[in-house]
Scaffold this motif. Structure first.
Motif, PDB file in Angstrom:
ATOM      1  N   MET A   1       2.992  -2.312  14.262  1.00 27.75           N
ATOM      2  CA  MET A   1       1.683  -2.581  13.746  1.00 27.75           C
ATOM      3  C   MET A   1       1.705  -3.934  13.037  1.00 27.75           C
ATOM      4  O   MET A   1       2.730  -4.367  12.536  1.00 27.75           O
ATOM      5  N   ARG A   2       0.599  -4.579  12.986  1.00 30.92           N
ATOM      6  CA  ARG A   2       0.494  -5.903  12.392  1.00 30.92           C
ATOM      7  C   ARG A   2      -0.057  -5.788  10.965  1.00 30.92           C
ATOM      8  O   ARG A   2      -1.005  -5.073  10.720  1.00 30.92           O
ATOM      9  N   TYR A   3       0.588  -6.513  10.031  1.00 29.42           N
ATOM     10  CA  TYR A   3       0.209  -6.484   8.620  1.00 29.42           C
ATOM     11  C   TYR A   3       0.026  -7.905   8.088  1.00 29.42           C
ATOM     12  O   TYR A   3       0.732  -8.817   8.504  1.00 29.42           O
ATOM     13  N   THR A   4      -0.901  -8.070   7.158  1.00 32.15           N
ATOM     14  CA  THR A   4      -1.107  -9.345   6.472  1.00 32.15           C
ATOM     15  C   THR A   4      -0.468  -9.249   5.095  1.00 32.15           C
ATOM     16  O   THR A   4      -0.731  -8.313   4.341  1.00 32.15           O
ATOM     17  N   ILE A   5       0.364 -10.218   4.760  1.00 28.55           N
ATOM     18  CA  ILE A   5       1.096 -10.241   3.495  1.00 28.55           C
ATOM     19  C   ILE A   5       0.172 -10.724   2.376  1.00 28.55           C
ATOM     20  O   ILE A   5      -0.532 -11.721   2.524  1.00 28.55           O
ATOM     21  N   GLN A   6       0.188 -10.027   1.234  1.00 26.42           N
ATOM     22  CA  GLN A   6      -0.679 -10.348   0.108  1.00 26.42           C
ATOM     23  C   GLN A   6       0.013 -11.149  -0.990  1.00 26.42           C
ATOM     24  O   GLN A   6      -0.647 -11.771  -1.802  1.00 26.42           O
ATOM     25  N   HIS A   7       1.330 -11.097  -1.054  1.00 26.44           N
ATOM     26  CA  HIS A   7       2.070 -11.897  -2.036  1.00 26.44           C
ATOM     27  C   HIS A   7       3.461 -12.180  -1.478  1.00 26.44           C
ATOM     28  O   HIS A   7       3.927 -11.471  -0.590  1.00 26.44           O
ATOM     29  N   PRO A   8       4.116 -13.232  -1.965  1.00 26.82           N
ATOM     30  CA  PRO A   8       5.438 -13.580  -1.431  1.00 26.82           C
ATOM     31  C   PRO A   8       6.388 -12.386  -1.498  1.00 26.82           C
ATOM     32  O   PRO A   8       6.369 -11.617  -2.461  1.00 26.82           O
ATOM     33  N   TYR A   9       7.207 -12.244  -0.454  1.00 32.48           N
ATOM     34  CA  TYR A   9       8.107 -11.099  -0.375  1.00 32.48           C
ATOM     35  C   TYR A   9       9.360 -11.472   0.400  1.00 32.48           C
ATOM     36  O   TYR A   9       9.301 -12.182   1.404  1.00 32.48           O
ATOM     37  N   LYS A  10      10.495 -10.961  -0.094  1.00 29.69           N
ATOM     38  CA  LYS A  10      11.772 -11.119   0.602  1.00 29.69           C
ATOM     39  C   LYS A  10      12.683 -10.002   0.108  1.00 29.69           C
ATOM     40  O   LYS A  10      12.761  -9.760  -1.095  1.00 29.69           O
ATOM     41  N   ALA A  11      13.346  -9.312   1.011  1.00 30.11           N
ATOM     42  CA  ALA A  11      14.277  -8.259   0.616  1.00 30.11           C
ATOM     43  C   ALA A  11      15.304  -8.035   1.717  1.00 30.11           C
ATOM     44  O   ALA A  11      15.073  -8.348   2.879  1.00 30.11           O
TER      45      ALA A  11
ATOM     46  N   ASP B   1       7.445  -1.862  12.388  1.00 28.13           N
ATOM     47  CA  ASP B   1       7.246  -0.462  12.755  1.00 28.13           C
ATOM     48  C   ASP B   1       6.863   0.314  11.496  1.00 28.13           C
ATOM     49  O   ASP B   1       6.986  -0.181  10.378  1.00 28.13           O
ATOM     50  N   ASP B   2       6.375   1.521  11.672  1.00 26.46           N
ATOM     51  CA  ASP B   2       5.847   2.308  10.559  1.00 26.46           C
ATOM     52  C   ASP B   2       6.893   2.569   9.479  1.00 26.46           C
ATOM     53  O   ASP B   2       6.591   2.519   8.292  1.00 26.46           O
ATOM     54  N   ALA B   3       8.129   2.856   9.874  1.00 21.82           N
ATOM     55  CA  ALA B   3       9.173   3.177   8.896  1.00 21.82           C
ATOM     56  C   ALA B   3       9.484   1.966   8.013  1.00 21.82           C
ATOM     57  O   ALA B   3       9.603   2.093   6.791  1.00 21.82           O
ATOM     58  N   ASP B   4       9.619   0.778   8.626  1.00 20.65           N
ATOM     59  CA  ASP B   4       9.892  -0.427   7.838  1.00 20.65           C
ATOM     60  C   ASP B   4       8.716  -0.760   6.923  1.00 20.65           C
ATOM     61  O   ASP B   4       8.903  -1.116   5.764  1.00 20.65           O
ATOM     62  N   ALA B   5       7.506  -0.630   7.438  1.00 26.33           N
ATOM     63  CA  ALA B   5       6.324  -0.920   6.628  1.00 26.33           C
ATOM     64  C   ALA B   5       6.241   0.025   5.436  1.00 26.33           C
ATOM     65  O   ALA B   5       5.931  -0.401   4.314  1.00 26.33           O
TER      66      ALA B   5
ATOM     67  N   ARG C   1       6.815   0.801  -0.425  1.00 20.48           N
ATOM     68  CA  ARG C   1       7.418   1.480  -1.588  1.00 20.48           C
ATOM     69  C   ARG C   1       8.179   0.489  -2.451  1.00 20.48           C
ATOM     70  O   ARG C   1       8.177   0.578  -3.669  1.00 20.48           O
ATOM     71  N   ASP C   2       8.854  -0.471  -1.808  1.00 20.19           N
ATOM     72  CA  ASP C   2       9.643  -1.466  -2.534  1.00 20.19           C
ATOM     73  C   ASP C   2       8.748  -2.419  -3.319  1.00 20.19           C
ATOM     74  O   ASP C   2       9.094  -2.820  -4.432  1.00 20.19           O
ATOM     75  N   SER C   3       7.606  -2.784  -2.754  1.00 22.42           N
ATOM     76  CA  SER C   3       6.708  -3.742  -3.392  1.00 22.42           C
ATOM     77  C   SER C   3       5.264  -3.345  -3.107  1.00 22.42           C
ATOM     78  O   SER C   3       4.625  -3.879  -2.192  1.00 22.42           O
ATOM     79  N   PRO C   4       4.738  -2.391  -3.901  1.00 22.53           N
ATOM     80  CA  PRO C   4       3.368  -1.920  -3.655  1.00 22.53           C
ATOM     81  C   PRO C   4       2.364  -3.068  -3.636  1.00 22.53           C
ATOM     82  O   PRO C   4       2.444  -3.987  -4.449  1.00 22.53           O
ATOM     83  N   GLY C   5       1.463  -3.010  -2.685  1.00 20.00           N
ATOM     84  CA  GLY C   5       0.419  -4.030  -2.575  1.00 20.00           C
ATOM     85  C   GLY C   5       0.812  -5.254  -1.778  1.00 20.00           C
ATOM     86  O   GLY C   5       0.059  -6.222  -1.709  1.00 20.00           O
ATOM     87  N   VAL C   6       1.989  -5.234  -1.166  1.00 19.24           N
ATOM     88  CA  VAL C   6       2.432  -6.400  -0.405  1.00 19.24           C
ATOM     89  C   VAL C   6       1.586  -6.602   0.860  1.00 19.24           C
ATOM     90  O   VAL C   6       1.406  -7.722   1.319  1.00 19.24           O
ATOM     91  N   PHE C   7       1.025  -5.501   1.398  1.00 15.54           N
ATOM     92  CA  PHE C   7       0.215  -5.603   2.598  1.00 15.54           C
ATOM     93  C   PHE C   7      -1.271  -5.559   2.253  1.00 15.54           C
ATOM     94  O   PHE C   7      -1.676  -4.923   1.292  1.00 15.54           O
ATOM     95  N   ALA C   8      -2.081  -6.200   3.103  1.00 18.48           N
ATOM     96  CA  ALA C   8      -3.532  -6.111   2.960  1.00 18.48           C
ATOM     97  C   ALA C   8      -3.957  -4.674   3.213  1.00 18.48           C
ATOM     98  O   ALA C   8      -3.354  -3.965   4.008  1.00 18.48           O
ATOM     99  N   GLU C   9      -5.009  -4.247   2.524  1.00 18.03           N
ATOM    100  CA  GLU C   9      -5.471  -2.874   2.715  1.00 18.03           C
ATOM    101  C   GLU C   9      -6.078  -2.676   4.088  1.00 18.03           C
ATOM    102  O   GLU C   9      -5.990  -1.604   4.658  1.00 18.03           O
ATOM    103  N   ASP C  10      -6.710  -3.696   4.638  1.00 20.80           N
ATOM    104  CA  ASP C  10      -7.300  -3.555   5.967  1.00 20.80           C
ATOM    105  C   ASP C  10      -6.289  -4.032   6.999  1.00 20.80           C
ATOM    106  O   ASP C  10      -6.075  -5.195   7.193  1.00 20.80           O
TER     107      ASP C  10
END
Length: 129
Positions: free
Chosen positions: A1-11, A30-34, A39-48
């Motif tokens: 699935m495609r996600y839009t990043i809301q804040h800088p992230y690296k892990a 994939d769903d498991a990684d997303a 969980r690691d960084s709540p809000g990292v993805f766009a809600e839509d």
């Protein structure tokens, strides 16, 4: 699935690098990684989430593994590069130790040594299987 990043992230997780991503980047996961990243960084993805991503044509050119949450793999017989723990700050090292269920206390040097020891043990376990 495609996600839009809301804040800088690296892990790092299980030897895999997720990111570095900046705000506005679009990544395929994939769903498991997303779920793990959320969980690691709540809000990292766009809600839509773009539900039509699978119906759009794929971008041209080779995929960029770092941007898709895929493991970084060197070509040839070489092992993937080890994470550069020395370049990470103390809080990143603590978070990585916790993710890997290792003690997260001690100095930066203690954390680096603990993570490197765990990497060697994991590599030895992988070589035995």
């Amino acid at each position: 699935m495609r996600y839009t990043i809301q804040h800088p992230y690296k892990a790092y997780r299980d030897g895999r690098l997720f990111g570095p991503w900046d705000q506005g980047d679009v990544v395929d996961l994939d769903d498991a990684d997303a779920a793990w990243i959320e969980r690691d960084s709540p809000g990292v993805f766009a809600e839509d989430v773009d539900e039509t991503a699978d119906q759009q044509p794929a971008p041209s050119g080779p995929p960029i593994p770092e941007r898709q949450g895929e493991p970084i793999v060197d070509q040839g017989d070489r092992e993937p590069p080890a994470p550069d723990y020395e370049a990470m700050d103390y809080r990143e090292l603590q978070a990585l130790a916790k993710q890997r269920e290792l003690p997260a206390s001690g100095s930066k040097d203690d954390l680096v040594a603990r993570l490197q020891k765990a990497d060697k043990a994991a590599a030895a376990d992988g070589a035995r299987t």
